[in-house]
Design an enzyme around this catalytic site. Structure first.
Site, PDB file in Angstrom:
ATOM      1  N   VAL A   1      -8.605  57.618 -23.538  1.00 37.35           N
ATOM      2  CA  VAL A   1     -10.004  58.050 -23.434  1.00 37.35           C
ATOM      3  C   VAL A   1     -10.684  57.406 -22.230  1.00 37.35           C
ATOM      4  O   VAL A   1     -11.318  58.089 -21.418  1.00 37.35           O
ATOM      5  CB  VAL A   1     -10.787  57.694 -24.726  1.00 37.35           C
ATOM      6  CG1 VAL A   1     -12.252  58.071 -24.578  1.00 37.35           C
ATOM      7  CG2 VAL A   1     -10.184  58.406 -25.924  1.00 37.35           C
ATOM      8  N   VAL A   2     -10.528  56.075 -22.102  1.00 41.81           N
ATOM      9  CA  VAL A   2     -11.208  55.373 -21.008  1.00 41.81           C
ATOM     10  C   VAL A   2     -10.663  55.839 -19.658  1.00 41.81           C
ATOM     11  O   VAL A   2     -11.429  56.065 -18.719  1.00 41.81           O
ATOM     12  CB  VAL A   2     -11.084  53.838 -21.160  1.00 41.81           C
ATOM     13  CG1 VAL A   2     -11.728  53.127 -19.986  1.00 41.81           C
ATOM     14  CG2 VAL A   2     -11.734  53.379 -22.460  1.00 41.81           C
TER      15      VAL A   2
ATOM     16  N   PRO B   1       2.749  56.733 -18.446  1.00 45.23           N
ATOM     17  CA  PRO B   1       3.831  57.619 -18.883  1.00 45.23           C
ATOM     18  C   PRO B   1       3.249  58.873 -19.534  1.00 45.23           C
ATOM     19  O   PRO B   1       2.217  58.797 -20.207  1.00 45.23           O
ATOM     20  CB  PRO B   1       4.594  56.793 -19.914  1.00 45.23           C
ATOM     21  CG  PRO B   1       3.885  55.491 -20.063  1.00 45.23           C
ATOM     22  CD  PRO B   1       2.691  55.470 -19.182  1.00 45.23           C
TER      23      PRO B   1
ATOM     24  N   GLY C   1       1.874  59.063 -22.975  1.00 50.08           N
ATOM     25  CA  GLY C   1       0.675  58.275 -23.276  1.00 50.08           C
ATOM     26  C   GLY C   1      -0.611  58.962 -22.847  1.00 50.08           C
ATOM     27  O   GLY C   1      -1.690  58.382 -22.938  1.00 50.08           O
TER      28      GLY C   1
ATOM     29  N   ASP D   1     -12.999  46.961 -20.973  1.00 51.79           N
ATOM     30  CA  ASP D   1     -13.201  46.153 -22.171  1.00 51.79           C
ATOM     31  C   ASP D   1     -13.006  44.644 -21.937  1.00 51.79           C
ATOM     32  O   ASP D   1     -13.044  43.877 -22.900  1.00 51.79           O
ATOM     33  CB  ASP D   1     -12.297  46.637 -23.317  1.00 51.79           C
ATOM     34  CG  ASP D   1     -13.004  46.517 -24.674  1.00 51.79           C
ATOM     35  OD1 ASP D   1     -14.250  46.480 -24.675  1.00 51.79           O
ATOM     36  OD2 ASP D   1     -12.328  46.449 -25.707  1.00 51.79           O
TER      37      ASP D   1
END
Lengths: 291, 291
Positions: free
Chosen positions: A43-44, A64, A67, A130
């Site tokens: 998402v980020v 990858p 992912g 984060d």
């Protein structure tokens, strides 16, 4: 004409500086023709791609294939000229070679830290999602209308509130700002052609005149400017050291741009109030006739 | 509770990305403990000092004393802990040694260009006033309310209009945003203590819950939070996977925060409309009685 500059210059540093320290330096980073590495596919990472797509940078997405979330995949498909997918995990220092900015967006905090240290050694600006302590810079909530860009930052203290504040800011705009800025930019360019030179007295004169025009003209008036009107504005304004009105250069004055210049802001509440006035009066008449 | 996140996730990239390319990346650059060199002592140099004073950087102002305007001189006097004056002209590459950012604010464009090239070689972010082509980043007009910072940038196309747009944005704020953000930051910190861990499922759960609270609470409600109320909010909210109201944690609900939750926005125009309604009705009665 000098009022604007005068005001700006005479504010005392004591009065102007209410907030010393503790903040970030908000800047508009230039990425035209630069290379940005995004590590991660979640998402980020997808949000980072969208942020960088605002610019003219080449984006390298390192993750990858298995992912990638659907949104990241879709962005890679939609913008093949802007986004290159590197289908692998981060392998080592060679990954950041020739990059101008690196953004990590992976759940592995230790790996993020390693990448940040590599970037720091190579003096490449880096953001680790984060992990604010590791970041050279933070992202904020952004608004864009052509050349106008607005960023709302809470310095990492309330990322969710930024969205709410951003909405409030967006509602305060009339929607013509982007267009007006482009026209002012065109005017400024023509003025520089007519009175060239960087800095010095001529630069200051240009700034003063542009300030005066921007102060006296309304946002919607700028949107009317075409090439012919710009020439007329420079002939009648810059050449004669004054600020003509929009009518003088062939435009028309608009009212009600933001309520302030329109005598009555007729809204729903006014209509209700009008009816209420009528109803109250009728009631008074009826009550008096009954007596 | 998931509505907010759902909306954000299902927007298609096609719909969300109205503006591809041509823009800057607006970021909040971190300067805590960093060293910033400002070359020049005039109006622009004084503005640069003020911008950097927002942060916790050490400022080095490089300019001969006789080239300082009163405002620059005053800033050096007022903030001796933040600003060091180097009383000389720029002498060579050793001046940028150990600097984390360099800002030139001199009239000599050729000297500016030389300094920029030195910085580029040393990979130090640099801004050259009035020469956009040489800048790694631009400045914009800024608003600050504690942790809230807003930047308005026109990407160098209309520096004077930014001030006008900035004023409009400033008027759209309620004045409680900075306080609310600090309280949300405190809540977020306490939540992280209660449910630690970076990224992963726990990080996503925290984000979801914080989003839900921010969506359902009003800005003024956050300003009421104290330590006790934060604990109660976590007990009754986070622990029970729900969002309590402000009353449930010991606060009170406010109305009319931004007009939207208040039934009637009674302004001057409403009063005039009320009177108009009454006058029109009276006129109708009088005209009917005359017949």
């Amino acid at each position: 004409m000098t009022k604007f500059l005068f005001t700006a210059m005479t504010t005392t540093p004591e009065g102007a500086l209410k907030h010393i320290g503790g903040g970030s330096l908000l800047i508009a980073w230039q990425l035209d023709g630069k290379r940005v590495l995004i590590v991660g596919g979640g998402v980020v990472a997808s949000q980072r791609i969208e942020s960088i797509l605002t610019t003219d940078a080449s984006i390298f997405l390192l993750a990858p294939s298995d992912g990638l979330i659907a949104r990241t995949r879709r962005l890679i498909e939609l913008y093949p000229d802007h986004v290159s997918h590197l289908d692998r995990t981060f392998s080592g220092p060679e990954e950041i070679h020739n990059m101008d900015m690196v953004l990590t967006a992976i759940d592995d905090a230790e790996k993020s830290r390693q990448i940040v240290l590599m970037c720091r050694a190579a003096k490449i600006p880096v953001n680790a999602a984060d992990i604010p302590d590791l970041c050279d810079f933070y992202f904020g909530s952004q608004i864009r209308d052509g050349p106008l860009q607005i960023m709302v930052s809470t310095n990492g203290k309330g990322p969710k509130l930024t969205a709410l504040i951003k909405n409030r800011v967006q509602e305060s705009l009339a929607g013509v700002e982007g267009d007006a800025i482009m026209k002012v930019g065109a005017l400024r360019k023509k003025l520089k052609e007519r009175a060239p030179g960087i800095g010095g007295p001529i630069g200051q004169q240009r700034m003063k005149w542009m300030s005066a025009v921007c102060e006296q003209w309304k946002m919607t008036e700028f949107t009317q400017l075409d090439e012919e009107m710009i020439e007329k504005l420079l002939d009648e304004g810059w050449n004669k050291k004054r600020v003509p009105t929009i009518e003088e250069v062939g435009g028309y004055r608009l009212y009600a741009e933001d309520g302030a210049s329109f005598p009555l802001n007729v809204g729903l509440s006014s209509i209700i109030a009008f009816c209420a006035g009528a109803i109250v009066t009728v009631s008074v008449f009826i009550l008096r006739q009954r007596r």
